[in-house]
Write an enzyme that holds these catalytic residues in place. Sequence first.
Site, PDB file in Angstrom:
ATOM      1  N   TYR A  77     -14.638  18.684  36.798  1.00 54.85           N
ATOM      2  CA  TYR A  77     -13.698  19.548  36.067  1.00 54.85           C
ATOM      3  C   TYR A  77     -12.983  20.542  36.981  1.00 54.85           C
ATOM      4  O   TYR A  77     -12.937  21.734  36.725  1.00 54.85           O
ATOM      5  CB  TYR A  77     -14.426  20.273  34.920  1.00 54.85           C
ATOM      6  N   HIS A  91      -7.770   7.998  -3.592  1.00 57.50           N
ATOM      7  CA  HIS A  91      -8.328   6.686  -3.976  1.00 57.50           C
ATOM      8  C   HIS A  91      -9.418   6.787  -5.032  1.00 57.50           C
ATOM      9  O   HIS A  91      -9.884   5.778  -5.531  1.00 57.50           O
ATOM     10  CB  HIS A  91      -8.869   5.968  -2.741  1.00 57.50           C
ATOM     11  N   ARG A 123     -17.239  14.404  22.651  1.00 60.38           N
ATOM     12  CA  ARG A 123     -17.392  14.240  24.094  1.00 60.38           C
ATOM     13  C   ARG A 123     -18.820  14.660  24.439  1.00 60.38           C
ATOM     14  O   ARG A 123     -19.131  15.855  24.534  1.00 60.38           O
ATOM     15  CB  ARG A 123     -16.346  15.101  24.811  1.00 60.38           C
ATOM     16  N   HIS A 163       0.819  -1.216   0.000  1.00 59.77           N
ATOM     17  CA  HIS A 163       0.000   0.000   0.000  1.00 59.77           C
ATOM     18  C   HIS A 163       0.854   1.268   0.000  1.00 59.77           C
ATOM     19  O   HIS A 163       1.655   1.461   0.918  1.00 59.77           O
ATOM     20  CB  HIS A 163      -0.921  -0.012   1.234  1.00 59.77           C
ATOM     21  N   CYS A 222     -10.403  18.358  25.822  1.00 55.28           N
ATOM     22  CA  CYS A 222     -11.136  17.916  27.013  1.00 55.28           C
ATOM     23  C   CYS A 222     -10.179  17.905  28.205  1.00 55.28           C
ATOM     24  O   CYS A 222      -9.005  17.547  28.066  1.00 55.28           O
ATOM     25  CB  CYS A 222     -11.703  16.521  26.786  1.00 55.28           C
TER      26      CYS A 222
END
Length: 467
Positions: free
Chosen positions: A322, A65, A138, A40, A185
């Site tokens: 958090y 492709h 998320r 490939h 995040c």
Amino acid sequence: PGPFPLYTREEVGRHRSPEQRVWVTHGREVFDITDFLDLHPGGRSKILLAAGGALEPFWALYAVHNQAHVRDLLREYKVGELHPEELAAPAAADDPYAGDPPRHPALHVNSLKPFNAEPPGELLGEHFLTPPELFFKRNHLPVPHVDPDAYCLKVEGPGGRTLSLSLQDLQHRFPKHEVTATLQCAGNRRSEMSRVRPVKGLDWGIGAISTARWGGVWLRDVLADAGFAEEPESQRHVCFEGLDQDLTGTAYGASIPFYQAMSARADVLLAYEMNGAVLPRDHGFPLRVVVPGTVGARNVKWLGRIWVSTEESPSHWQRNDYKGFSPGVDWDTVDYTTAPAIQELPVTSAITDPPPGATVASSEVTVKGYAWSGGGRGVVRVDVSLDGGHTWQVAEMQGEQQPPGQAWAWKLWQLTAPVPPGTTELDIVCKAVDASYNVQPDTVGPIWNLRGVLSHAWHHVRVTVAE
Ligand code: HEM
Ligand code: MTE
Ligand code: MO
């Protein structure tokens, strides 16, 4: 050749490694590409990402492709066809997540319901602007279905006046602006922290970070239209609420300081576009907040309501999650009122290629990765070591030119270096320096915290050198 044997998608899905043979589908056709892996032109690790499933989502990322000679080549490996029933769309089940959008098969899923997933490093590090289908996702709740024609943003102004803005209003009454910003995040790289000691949370690798060009209107323009004026001394907060709700009807919410929302330098956006296209459902369609330089959690998606308060958002995710704590604090002693909410994130970097455990050539190695810091502090340097941190070389960085203090986007970096003769293994390390000369801690132990947030120590990738 043919007629060909018929297979189900499940049967194709069992062929994911050279030992089981590697199968893929394209349209109705099934191919055994095991013998093509090493031939490939795009490399063995990339083609293996599609093993056991459909090629189309990957080829959509790489238009190379889309040529007759690629199709001709593929045809040589045909071994079967999919059952006709396999082509019908799967029936929707009776569950709150049944209406979630389709996702790209390259994503590593950390949780299916709610959907939380990250792209593999080798794909993440290839694009300065992350293609939205690869952008980390998320979600705390099911993705809400929002009818763009019925959509209405509520903005509570001073003195009880409420502004109701349709999508049309937002797009036509306010000037459009674009900002390139990285979202990360708080839990990105948590898996490194949980290797020190278990933590509570999704087991993110290095991929809970992505970059997009966001298009929309300045939050400050909308707040001014609602009647607010800039008051630099005030202790107020701008609170956001999403249209996603849990079973008790509680919505996702978060807040940012009022002065940041009103600042002409902070570039806080209400975004309806991502990379020049309509915001995808997973990323907050039709409208989300983008707070550049600030932790992902404050970038509220499916935005429904904005108000200003002397208190931070009452949301669980603002008050009781958090936040960072000392390594000595455990679930019996933690008091969430004692720590400030995470807003600006610290400087971080990670190696996206080669992946851990790869075999690299004995001549030279190319190391690629990302680096980013919060608060608009640009990354000024990335150091890379091939020997666990004993000796260092400076990587080459590429990215968008952004003004000091407004460097919201990450830098991608790369280093090609000779492999020291006689080495059989490399411990590759990276560390970044931001515009305030903040650096990353060398190990994760001393920054361990019970929730596994703010994991930003030096990143290590160990690889084998080919004989
Ligand atoms: C390039 C075939 C799967 C990524 C190519 C080329 C061919 C090819 C013939 C060279 C095209 C040209 O330059 O004209 C195939 C076949 C596949 C497959 C037959 C499946 C059976 C994949 C997958 C990915 C991928 C799943 C990504 C996840 C790439 C990339 C290049 C490439 C990045 C460009 C390499 C470069 O120009 O340096 N592929 N491919 N390929 N392929 Fe694939
Ligand atoms: N907004 C709503 N309404 N609901 C959510 O679950 N998750 C937040 C934030 N905004 C969330 C949300 C968190 S924790 C992060 S890290 C980012 O969205 C993730 O944004 P993304 O899915 O577009 O990558
Ligand atoms: Mo997050």
